[in-house]
Design an enzyme around this catalytic site. Structure first.
Site, PDB file in Angstrom:
ATOM      1  N   ARG A  39       0.733  -1.262  -0.496  1.00  0.00           N
ATOM      2  CA  ARG A  39      -0.056   0.207  -0.173  1.00  0.00           C
ATOM      3  C   ARG A  39       0.696   1.026   0.153  1.00  0.00           C
ATOM      4  O   ARG A  39       0.610   2.333  -1.225  1.00  0.00           O
ATOM      5  CB  ARG A  39      -1.044  -0.269   1.385  1.00  0.00           C
ATOM      6  CG  ARG A  39      -2.156   1.027   1.097  1.00  0.00           C
ATOM      7  CD  ARG A  39      -2.616   0.998   2.435  1.00  0.00           C
ATOM      8  NE  ARG A  39      -4.079   1.831   2.579  1.00  0.00           N
ATOM      9  CZ  ARG A  39      -4.630   3.234   3.495  1.00  0.00           C
ATOM     10  NH1 ARG A  39      -3.091   3.092   4.113  1.00  0.00           N
ATOM     11  NH2 ARG A  39      -5.034   3.244   3.198  1.00  0.00           N
ATOM     12  N   ILE A  65      -7.081   7.930  -0.927  1.00  0.00           N
ATOM     13  CA  ILE A  65      -7.321   6.394  -0.615  1.00  0.00           C
ATOM     14  C   ILE A  65      -8.035   5.200   0.748  1.00  0.00           C
ATOM     15  O   ILE A  65      -7.536   6.025   1.531  1.00  0.00           O
ATOM     16  CB  ILE A  65      -5.489   5.934  -0.740  1.00  0.00           C
ATOM     17  CG1 ILE A  65      -5.633   4.049  -0.495  1.00  0.00           C
ATOM     18  CG2 ILE A  65      -5.008   6.595   0.638  1.00  0.00           C
ATOM     19  CD1 ILE A  65      -3.755   3.736  -0.646  1.00  0.00           C
ATOM     20  N   SER A  66      -9.021   4.547   0.178  1.00  0.00           N
ATOM     21  CA  SER A  66     -10.011   4.261   0.967  1.00  0.00           C
ATOM     22  C   SER A  66      -9.078   3.503   2.182  1.00  0.00           C
ATOM     23  O   SER A  66      -8.155   3.226   2.351  1.00  0.00           O
ATOM     24  CB  SER A  66     -11.032   3.349   0.564  1.00  0.00           C
ATOM     25  OG  SER A  66     -11.692   3.912  -0.211  1.00  0.00           O
ATOM     26  N   GLN A  67      -9.283   3.769   3.389  1.00  0.00           N
ATOM     27  CA  GLN A  67      -8.819   2.990   4.599  1.00  0.00           C
ATOM     28  C   GLN A  67      -8.990   1.211   4.515  1.00  0.00           C
ATOM     29  O   GLN A  67      -9.740   1.224   4.300  1.00  0.00           O
ATOM     30  CB  GLN A  67      -9.595   3.725   6.429  1.00  0.00           C
ATOM     31  CG  GLN A  67     -10.957   2.797   6.022  1.00  0.00           C
ATOM     32  CD  GLN A  67     -11.156   2.875   7.401  1.00  0.00           C
ATOM     33  OE1 GLN A  67     -12.361   4.149   7.577  1.00  0.00           O
ATOM     34  NE2 GLN A  67     -11.805   2.289   8.423  1.00  0.00           N
ATOM     35  N   PHE A 207     -16.907   8.614   1.662  1.00  0.00           N
ATOM     36  CA  PHE A 207     -16.613   9.019   0.565  1.00  0.00           C
ATOM     37  C   PHE A 207     -16.716  10.301   0.087  1.00  0.00           C
ATOM     38  O   PHE A 207     -17.470  10.792   0.066  1.00  0.00           O
ATOM     39  CB  PHE A 207     -16.821   7.881  -0.254  1.00  0.00           C
ATOM     40  CG  PHE A 207     -16.824   6.411   0.239  1.00  0.00           C
ATOM     41  CD1 PHE A 207     -15.096   5.972  -0.767  1.00  0.00           C
ATOM     42  CD2 PHE A 207     -17.000   5.145   1.649  1.00  0.00           C
ATOM     43  CE1 PHE A 207     -15.046   4.305  -0.493  1.00  0.00           C
ATOM     44  CE2 PHE A 207     -16.384   4.040   0.875  1.00  0.00           C
ATOM     45  CZ  PHE A 207     -15.154   3.177   0.623  1.00  0.00           C
TER      46      PHE A 207
END
Length: 215
Positions: A39, A65-67, A207
């Site tokens: 990541r 960037i999503s958790q 989001f």
């Protein structure tokens, strides 16, 4: 942490995966995919030390960037009792989620409306040499009709309502996961059974909004 897949990065990634287990992620293939994708290579070098924290991080262009937990939870839910198959991702962002999906899906099509961000995703993905990932600059709300139908559609931006184009592009038996709402958002799972679309609400999320057009 440098932007290389070092021993330090591997250990941080292993800690992230163990945390996902504690948070309730049970799908071993999802956990293995999260373990295999570095990541930290998908974020700015100055944020690399935070890459394996359970938080969203900025990637420019007012996107994130999503958790890790949300990525794992969405994919795990979509995989329950089935394979992902032919998959469409709406919102390529930095390319991280597409890389994780590539470990689990037969084919991954990912679209991004912001062309410079798509170029960055392509650069991030190139060293991983993932043969089953295809990227395109397109309006995500319109899906990708040229490659439809899809067994799985996963949306990485929140819509006020579910775009009809995405439902239309689901294959019979297909599943769609999309965050829905404005200030208050929840994940919505849609399963296509013939011409019937069964809806199931999941947990609250946060989001960026799903916007139309390209830039």
């Amino acid at each position: 942490m440098r932007r290389t897949d070092s021993t330090q990065a591997a250990r941080a990634r292993a800690r992230m995966v163990e945390r996902l287990r504690v948070q309730g992620i049970r799908d071993e293939r999802v956990l293995a995919a999260m373990q295999s994708i570095p990541r930290h290579l998908f974020v700015e070098e100055g944020l690399a030390y935070s890459a394996y924290d359970d938080t969203a991080l900025p990637i420019g262009f007012q996107q994130t960037i999503s958790q890790p937990y949300v990525v794992a939870r969405m994919i795990e839910t979509l995989r329950t009792g089935r394979e992902l198959g032919r998959t469409l991702e709406i919102g390529a962002g930095c390319g991280y989620q597409a890389a994780v999906l590539s470990m689990l899906a037969s084919d991954v099509y990912t679209v991004e409306r912001i062309r410079p961000l798509l170029d960055r995703a392509r650069e991030n993905l190139r060293p991983l040499r993932l043969p089953n990932v295809r990227l395109k600059c397109a309006d995500g709300a319109l899906g990708l009709a040229e490659a439809a139908p899809f067994d799985t559609i996963i949306v990485a931006a929140a819509a006020l309502g579910v775009p009809q184009a995405l439902k239309d592009q689901l294959a019979p038996g297909g599943r769609l996961m999309i965050p829905v709402g404005g200030n208050d958002q929840r994940l919505l799972l849609i399963e296509r059974q013939g011409q019937v679309f069964r809806e199931s609400w999941c947990e609250p999320v946060r989001f960026v909004p799903l916007l139309s057009g390209t830039e």
